[in-house]
Design an enzyme around this catalytic site. Structure first.
Site, mmCIF file in Angstrom:
data_model
loop_
_atom_site.group_PDB
_atom_site.id
_atom_site.type_symbol
_atom_site.label_atom_id
_atom_site.label_comp_id
_atom_site.label_asym_id
_atom_site.label_seq_id
_atom_site.Cartn_x
_atom_site.Cartn_y
_atom_site.Cartn_z
ATOM 1 N N HIS A 79 0.822 -1.218 0.000
ATOM 2 C CA HIS A 79 0.000 0.000 0.000
ATOM 3 C C HIS A 79 0.857 1.271 0.000
ATOM 4 C CE1 HIS A 79 -3.930 1.632 -0.084
ATOM 5 N NE2 HIS A 79 -4.507 0.683 0.616
ATOM 6 N N ASP A 123 -9.466 -7.306 -18.438
ATOM 7 C CA ASP A 123 -9.552 -8.405 -19.399
ATOM 8 C C ASP A 123 -8.173 -8.621 -20.024
ATOM 9 O OD1 ASP A 123 -10.054 -10.197 -21.408
ATOM 10 O OD2 ASP A 123 -11.692 -9.056 -22.324
#
Length: 297
Positions: free
Chosen positions: A9, A228
């Site tokens: 993070h 995708d």
């Protein structure tokens, strides 16, 4: 194909993670040389001021040397945890929002977060003092407030903190809890408050206060489920494991407005937490808190 990804993070937030994955997928599926969104790496835009100017109190943070009155996090983590998952469809969300209108308009995140927070506290099988202050921490995107480029790749969020005594949170209605969430969110949408918090966090003794806190991270609006790599969009997107930190996830096989709430709780809390999350607030108002109602979903 199953792909697992771990990102520190310190490198970026959820928006940055989504930006990276979409760029990776773009390179994997097209011959287009230029990225649709070119990452902007100038971290200096969020650098602290010298000397620091801390003009605001940030309730989501505390100094490490302070001992909390009660440490709910440690109490929860000392017990075997069980993952729980709840799917809120548009009808369920509308049912919750009806508890706030017409005097208060709210977003899906605000009402589901407030409902989850109240349910979590109500499910505690602990003898907690009624005046104990409990908190709800959630991230707020501050890119627009600080005029950061949309391509900014880093941590462009701040933790908003709603807080309440247990008594006020439990005894008041959902409308009251939603107002607490909205107040916390509006506080963060102020440039001077953001700069003050950035300066505050330069003090290495200051840490996020999670002792009596439910932390919610919203993944449902990041577009991660749309990535995708050439074989089609994901059938599932979520964390590898569940923890005491709550996640709002997209529901890929359902309505685009569905929200899945994922949170692990101690085994002793599961049944009560499921009941609190699934119960109808309208029925609660009509029939009383202790009467049994059929779950919504």
């Amino acid at each position: 194909m199953i792909m697992c990804l771990a990102i520190n993070h310190c490198l970026c937030d959820g928006i940055g993670t989504s930006q990276f994955l979409h760029a990776w997928a773009q390179h994997n599926t097209t011959t287009q040389a230029e990225l649709t969104i070119t990452p902007f790496h100038s971290r200096h835009m969020l650098k602290p001021r010298h000397p620091p100017i801390v003009n605001y109190h940030s309730p989501g943070y505390t100094r490490t040397e302070l001992t909390p009155q009660v440490n709910l996090l440690k109490l929860l983590q000392s017990q075997p945890l069980v993952p729980t998952s709840f799917t809120f469809n548009p009808s369920n969300i509308l049912n919750l929002k009806k508890q706030c209108v017409p005097s208060l308009k709210c977003t899906t995140f605000e009402v589901v977060a407030a409902h989850t927070w109240r349910s979590w506290i109500r499910s505690m099988n602990l003898s907690l003092p009624s005046n104990l202050v409990v908190k709800l921490l959630f991230s707020v995107n501050v890119r627009t407030v600080l005029n950061l480029p949309k391509e900014y790749y880093g941590n462009g969020f701040l933790l908003a903190c709603a807080e309440s005594t247990i008594e006020d949170l439990i005894e008041n209605n959902l409308h009251h809890s939603v107002k607490l969430v909205q107040k916390a969110k509006s506080t963060v949408n102020d440039e001077e408050y953001i700069r003050s918090t950035i300066d505050l966090l330069e003090d290495k003794m200051v840490k996020t206060d999670v002792s009596t806190t439910l932390v919610i991270s919203q993944w449902s609006k990041l577009g991660l489920e749309m990535v995708d790599f050439g074989e089609g969009k994901s059938l599932h997107m979520g964390p590898l494991t569940s923890d005491v930190y709550c996640l709002f996830l997209p529901v890929i096989a359902g309505d685009a407005n569905d929200v899945r709430v994922l949170l692990s709780v101690p085994d002793s809390m599961v049944q009560t937490f499921q009941y609190q999350m699934n119960k109808s607030w309208e029925e609660e108002k009509e029939n009383g808190y202790h009467k049994h109602q059929n779950p919504l979903f």
